[in-house]
Motif scaffolding. Structure first.
Motif, short mmCIF file in Angstrom:
data_model
loop_
_atom_site.label_atom_id
_atom_site.label_comp_id
_atom_site.label_asym_id
_atom_site.label_seq_id
_atom_site.Cartn_x
_atom_site.Cartn_y
_atom_site.Cartn_z
N GLN A 127 -0.73 10.79 4.01
CA GLN A 127 -0.05 11.40 5.00
C GLN A 127 -0.15 12.83 5.08
N GLY A 128 -0.82 13.27 6.20
CA GLY A 128 -1.23 14.76 6.27
C GLY A 128 -2.41 15.18 5.87
N PHE A 129 -3.30 14.23 5.43
CA PHE A 129 -4.44 14.47 4.67
C PHE A 129 -5.21 15.54 5.18
N GLN A 130 -5.51 15.64 6.40
CA GLN A 130 -6.38 16.89 7.06
C GLN A 130 -5.39 17.78 7.76
N GLY A 131 -4.02 17.92 7.18
CA GLY A 131 -3.22 18.95 7.87
C GLY A 131 -2.03 18.64 8.66
N ASN A 132 -2.46 17.46 9.37
CA ASN A 132 -1.37 16.81 10.39
C ASN A 132 -0.61 16.13 9.84
N VAL A 177 0.90 -1.06 -0.02
CA VAL A 177 -0.04 0.19 -0.04
C VAL A 177 0.85 1.20 -0.08
N ALA A 178 0.91 1.92 -0.92
CA ALA A 178 1.75 3.12 -1.08
C ALA A 178 1.26 4.29 -0.45
N THR A 179 2.03 5.29 -0.25
CA THR A 179 1.67 6.55 0.63
C THR A 179 1.74 7.77 -0.17
N VAL A 180 0.90 8.79 -0.30
CA VAL A 180 0.98 10.06 -0.72
C VAL A 180 1.09 11.25 0.40
N ARG A 183 1.70 14.06 10.87
CA ARG A 183 1.90 12.78 11.83
C ARG A 183 0.71 12.08 11.43
N GLU A 184 -0.16 12.30 10.91
CA GLU A 184 -1.35 11.45 10.87
C GLU A 184 -1.55 10.84 9.34
N THR A 185 -1.88 9.51 9.21
CA THR A 185 -1.89 8.78 7.84
C THR A 185 -3.10 8.02 8.01
N THR A 186 -3.96 8.18 6.92
CA THR A 186 -5.01 7.52 6.55
C THR A 186 -4.84 6.23 6.41
N LYS A 187 -5.91 5.21 6.63
CA LYS A 187 -5.92 4.00 6.06
C LYS A 187 -5.77 4.07 4.55
N PRO A 188 -5.61 2.76 3.78
CA PRO A 188 -5.94 2.96 2.33
C PRO A 188 -7.39 3.71 2.22
N VAL A 189 -7.41 4.72 1.08
CA VAL A 189 -8.59 5.52 1.09
C VAL A 189 -9.73 4.49 0.62
N SER A 190 -9.53 3.61 0.08
CA SER A 190 -10.51 2.51 -0.62
C SER A 190 -11.04 1.98 0.62
#
Length: 457
Positions: free
Chosen positions: A309-314, A265-268, A316-323
């Motif tokens: 990573q940083g989806f909502q501006g932080n 699972v890649a990270t953007v 340090r926070e990383t989402t799960k795979p968006v799917s």
């Protein structure tokens, strides 16, 4: 003074004609959409839970024929499976000789079997015998151009340039004509679902995304990726006589991912605001409802397994795979540019739920891959259609066994959980509406391709 008045009068009349024409196009488009939705709702009301949940699944299978006593035939008979995707890796195509004819025969066999199964009866929940309901299969393919390794059919079809070659010309006419030829030939074979084109914006500063996407992108400029994407989609629609559902990929964009998404699972590392400027821009373009040219709008998006990573501006926070992340996916789909498209029937299709990236993310030790829970998580995250490829649970003897378990699990949950049932009905209504949109009515004659169309290839 009289000349100025006349010119003003003429301009006003032109504007009135333009706006009234646009309004007429929009009204007619809405009328057709309402008709398709009404037909879909009427069919939905008659369907059993098994038939409903079956529509959610897009599956793969091995081989270029269907045996009467095989697992696939049994699955198609017991469930109204929504569709299949054909690929070279699953040996669905013969060749190099006779590829076109054998592919068309396989697709016809799949649609025929689905129709014949609808002629039989099944026990209702009240114990009565009721007639099965019929909905045609989606028959999907990904054909990225430039022959091997990214084309699935390597013989018999026109060899088209890859997306990067088209992008290098900055020619929307070339993009449209390429899509038109591809749509015409795939439609002649019987395909009605296209997984593409890629709307990823290639960021060459991320070497792994460059390797992964390679030539399967229109380039690194979000504006031109969007313009060429719209033209290619328009070509697919017109070339197929509006009987091709186009699922653009890899939503929300993986052009700056940090690793090969086929294996992990890649990270953007970008916020939603940054994504809106680059990655999401081409999807905004193809989600726009264009009154002057309705063919440029994508019917759906293929949701990729990308973390942000940083989806909502932080940072340090990383989402799960968006799917699999309902919060992140909802934040994106609630954007104004997508909410109108979604309201007009746009669908979300998950990327393959059985690939190595998903397996390693949810089961790092490769000891307990539970297919039905993976499918449930992806569905609850917001995907309408679940793409099951290489989808086999750890303890199951075959992929078909895992698919059947997932279907049974969904049907049982439909009966027990009202909120889940409403969510299923919402997605199935979208799917059936889209199928009515491409066929008008569900009859075998409208679904199975005329053999004479093969002469167009």
């Amino acid at each position: 003074m009289e000349k100025k008045s006349f010119k003003l009068f003429l301009i006003l009349n032109i504007l009135i004609l333009v706006f009234s024409s646009t309004g007429s196009v929009l009204a007619n488009s809405q009328d057709f959409q309402d008709t398709y939705t009404q037909k879909a709702q009427q069919l939905l009301n008659k369907m059993t839970p098994e038939e409903k949940v079956g529509q959610l699944f897009l599956i793969t299978f091995q081989g270029d024929t269907i045996s009467e006593d095989g697992e696939l035939s049994s699955l198609l008979q017991d469930y109204q499976v929504g569709g299949v995707v054909l690929s070279r890796s699953d040996d669905n195509f013969t060749g190099p000789d006779g590829t076109v004819e054998s592919s068309a025969a396989l697709i016809t066999q799949l649609q025929m079997e689905t129709w014949q199964n609808s002629m039989s009866t099944v026990d209702s929940e009240e114990g009565k015998q009721i007639k099965r309901n019929y909905a045609p299969l989606f028959i999907g393919i990904s054909q990225d151009g430039d022959s091997y390794p990214f084309d699935q059919i390597l013989s018999g079809l026109s060899t088209l340039p890859n997306q990067m070659a088209i992008g290098a010309t900055f020619s929307t006419e070339l993009a449209k004509s390429s899509g038109e030829l591809l749509g015409q030939e795939l439609h002649a074979l019987g395909f009605n679902l296209f997984l593409g084109p890629s709307l990823d914006v290639l960021d060459s500063s991320y070497s792994e995304s460059d390797i992964s996407l390679g030539t399967r992108t229109f380039g690194g400029d979000p504006y031109w990726v969007g313009e060429l994407g719209k033209a290619f989609i328009s070509g697919l629609h017109t070339g197929s006589d509006s009987q091709m559902v186009v699922i653009a990929k890899h939503f929300p964009g993986r052009g700056s991912s940090d690793r090969l998404p086929e294996e992990e699972v890649a990270t953007v590392r970008k916020s939603l605001e940054q994504l809106k400027l680059i990655e999401l821009a081409p999807f905004f373009s193809t989600a726009a409802i264009n009154a002057a040219d309705t063919t440029t709008t994508a019917d759906g998006f293929l949701v990729s397994h990308i973390r942000y990573q940083g989806f909502q501006g932080n940072i340090r926070e990383t989402t799960k795979p968006v799917s699999f992340d309902s919060s992140a996916l909802s934040s994106i789909m609630n954007l104004e540019q997508f909410s109108t498209w979604r309201g007009a029937g746009g669908i979300l299709v998950s990327d393959s739920l059985g690939g190595n990236a998903i397996r390693s993310f949810f089961d790092p030790d490769d000891e307990d891959f539970d297919g039905k829970q993976i499918a449930l998580s992806a569905f609850l995250a917001g995907n309408d259609i679940l793409f099951l490829d290489d989808f086999q649970s750890t303890d199951d003897a075959s992929e078909m066994e895992t698919i059947r378990d997932a279907l049974d699990f969904f049907a049982q949950k439909y009966r027990e959980d009202n909120a889940f049932a409403e969510r299923v009905d919402e997605s199935v209504l979208r799917i059936l509406t889209l199928k009515y949109k491409i066929y008008g009515n569900f009859s075998l004659s409208s679904v199975v391709s005329d053999e004479a169309q093969l002469d167009l290839i």
